[in-house]
Write an enzyme that holds these catalytic residues in place. Structure first.
Site, PDB file in Angstrom:
ATOM      1  N   THR A 177       0.879  -1.159   0.000  1.00  0.00           N
ATOM      2  CA  THR A 177       0.000   0.000   0.000  1.00  0.00           C
ATOM      3  C   THR A 177       0.912   1.202   0.000  1.00  0.00           C
ATOM      4  OG1 THR A 177      -1.918  -0.957   1.139  1.00  0.00           O
ATOM      5  CG2 THR A 177      -1.528   1.333   1.568  1.00  0.00           C
ATOM      6  N   ARG A 205     -12.868  -8.076  -2.714  1.00  0.00           N
ATOM      7  CA  ARG A 205     -12.366  -7.867  -1.356  1.00  0.00           C
ATOM      8  C   ARG A 205     -11.986  -6.380  -1.189  1.00  0.00           C
ATOM      9  NH1 ARG A 205      -7.321  -6.228   0.811  1.00  0.00           N
ATOM     10  NH2 ARG A 205      -7.091  -6.888   2.960  1.00  0.00           N
ATOM     11  N   GLY A 207     -10.067  -3.912   1.531  1.00  0.00           N
ATOM     12  CA  GLY A 207      -9.256  -3.900   2.753  1.00  0.00           C
ATOM     13  C   GLY A 207      -9.495  -2.638   3.557  1.00  0.00           C
ATOM     14  N   ASP A 208      -8.523  -2.317   4.376  1.00  0.00           N
ATOM     15  CA  ASP A 208      -8.649  -1.172   5.278  1.00  0.00           C
ATOM     16  C   ASP A 208      -8.359   0.164   4.593  1.00  0.00           C
ATOM     17  OD1 ASP A 208      -5.960  -2.375   5.081  1.00  0.00           O
ATOM     18  OD2 ASP A 208      -5.406  -0.498   6.065  1.00  0.00           O
ATOM     19  N   THR A 228      -0.838   0.700   6.997  1.00  0.00           N
ATOM     20  CA  THR A 228      -0.525  -0.352   6.024  1.00  0.00           C
ATOM     21  C   THR A 228      -0.313  -1.662   6.772  1.00  0.00           C
ATOM     22  OG1 THR A 228       1.103  -1.152   4.410  1.00  0.00           O
ATOM     23  CG2 THR A 228       1.916   0.366   6.079  1.00  0.00           C
ATOM     24  N   GLY A 231      -4.864  -5.876   6.169  1.00  0.00           N
ATOM     25  CA  GLY A 231      -6.090  -5.103   6.310  1.00  0.00           C
ATOM     26  C   GLY A 231      -7.091  -5.685   7.291  1.00  0.00           C
TER      27      GLY A 231
HETATM   28  N1  ASP Z   1      -3.676  -2.877   4.058  1.00  0.00           N
HETATM   29  C1  ASP Z   1      -3.706  -3.297   2.697  1.00  0.00           C
HETATM   30  C2  ASP Z   1      -4.865  -4.230   2.487  1.00  0.00           C
HETATM   31  O1  ASP Z   1      -5.112  -5.085   3.332  1.00  0.00           O
HETATM   32  C3  ASP Z   1      -2.443  -3.975   2.256  1.00  0.00           C
HETATM   33  C4  ASP Z   1      -1.178  -3.358   2.783  1.00  0.00           C
HETATM   34  O2  ASP Z   1      -1.169  -2.301   3.360  1.00  0.00           O
HETATM   35  O3  ASP Z   1      -0.118  -3.967   2.619  1.00  0.00           O
HETATM   36  O4  ASP Z   1      -5.499  -4.173   1.475  1.00  0.00           O
END
Ligand code: ASP
Length: 312
Positions: A177, A205, A207-208, A228, A231
């Site tokens: 990210t 999907r 994520g966060d 990051t 997520g």
């Molecule tokens: N947080 C991100 C997600 O889960 C991935 C990441 O930050 O590496 O989509």
């Protein structure tokens, strides 16, 4: 004039041959994003403009998992997510499951500034990008060799079945990210985050990263934070708002809140977690529990850093 500062990240997580091989280029990418945002802040630009320009730079860089170079899901597609928040007025914008938009962070900012909504997904986000004539790119632009090889490797392992990646493996998969936090000359803070998500995820999907309060949060009363890592764990902890709450209600300063969150609150979490944060006074804090987090900062009092591994 207030002390101004910018911090960026390019993802926290496990190490890999590719990261070791491209360490110099990854660091150069972080430096370019910092320099662009810093110059803008120096010329009187706003924190929102600074975090957008830093994230755009990393979205355009194929080595980072956001925009071009995003992770490929189990359907062989790239679905992008991004969020931005202005700590001056608590306005925010976010997009999820976006395809073909060159800079999802610019689309998230457009949601914040040009619509009465906060969060747009999929075809709705795409139609806003088209209405606003934002730059679009064909699928091939986003797919890099590195991500395609990772996709093929996973597909061969699990035979095309995304569900075969067990829940317990969440903390072991590759992901990435990019994000930025800034404080400008007027003491306003902002946060922005953009991602291609986790590799070989089920289509759809989210994520966060695009969730306000989890992937990004900004409030002039306390701080701006971008997160990051895995997520699913970051969402469990409502990560960025959590740091804000430790400052607002727990009366901690920025560094203490970030450290306490990663090292104490999340100490038993088996996934990767990383945060970058600034406060309105120009302080910067970065904490992560993984072996590496691409990261850097630059402040107006001459302090700057770019690094990848924990021990740097
Ligand atoms: N947080 C991100 C997600 O889960 C991935 C990441 O930050 O590496 O989509």
């Amino acid at each position: 004039m207030n002390n101004f500062a910018i911090a960026v990240h390019g993802g926290a997580g496990p190490d890999s041959d590719s990261i070791r091989k491209h360490k110099k280029e990854l660091e150069k990418g972080i430096q370019r994003a910092l320099d662009k945002a810093y110059d803008l802040l120096e010329q009187g630009g706003t924190a929102v403009e600074a975090v957008e320009i830093a994230v755009r730079e990393l979205e355009d860089d194929p080595l980072f998992n956001a925009g071009r170079g995003g992770a490929i899901n189990s359907k062989g597609e790239i679905e992008l997510c991004a969020s931005i928040m202005d700590g001056d007025n608590l306005q925010s914008g976010a997009v999820a499951i976006v395809k073909n938009v060159k800079n999802p962070i610019t689309l998230a900012r457009a949601v914040m500034e040009k619509t009465s909504h906060i969060y747009l997904g999929s075809y709705g986000a795409l139609s806003l990008a088209q209405e606003l004539n934002l730059p679009m790119e064909p699928d091939a632009y986003f797919i890099t060799e590195k991500q395609f090889d990772a996709y093929k490797e996973k597909r061969d392992q699990v035979g095309g079945n995304a569900q075969a990646i067990a829940k317990e493996q969440v903390g072991e998969r590759m992901h990435g990210t990019v994000g930025a936090v800034a404080v400008d000359k007027k003491g306003r803070v902002a946060a922005a985050t953009s991602t291609g998500g986790t590799e070989y995820a089920k289509e759809g999907r989210i994520g966060d990263s695009s969730m306000i309060g989890v992937g990004s949060y900004a409030n002039n009363k306390t701080c701006a934070v971008s997160s990051t890592g895995d997520g699913e764990y970051l969402m469990q902890q409502v990560t960025c708002f959590h740091v804000h709450a430790l400052m607002e209600y727990g009366k901690m300063n920025l560094k203490r809140a970030c450290k306490h969150f990663i090292r104490d609150v999340c100490k038993d979490i088996k996934g990767d977690m990383g945060i970058i944060a600034v406060d309105p006074k120009g302080n910067v804090a970065i904490e992560f529990n993984s072996v590496r987090m691409h990261r850097g900062w630059k402040t107006c009092d001459g302090d700057s850093f770019v690094g990848i591994y924990q021990e740097e």
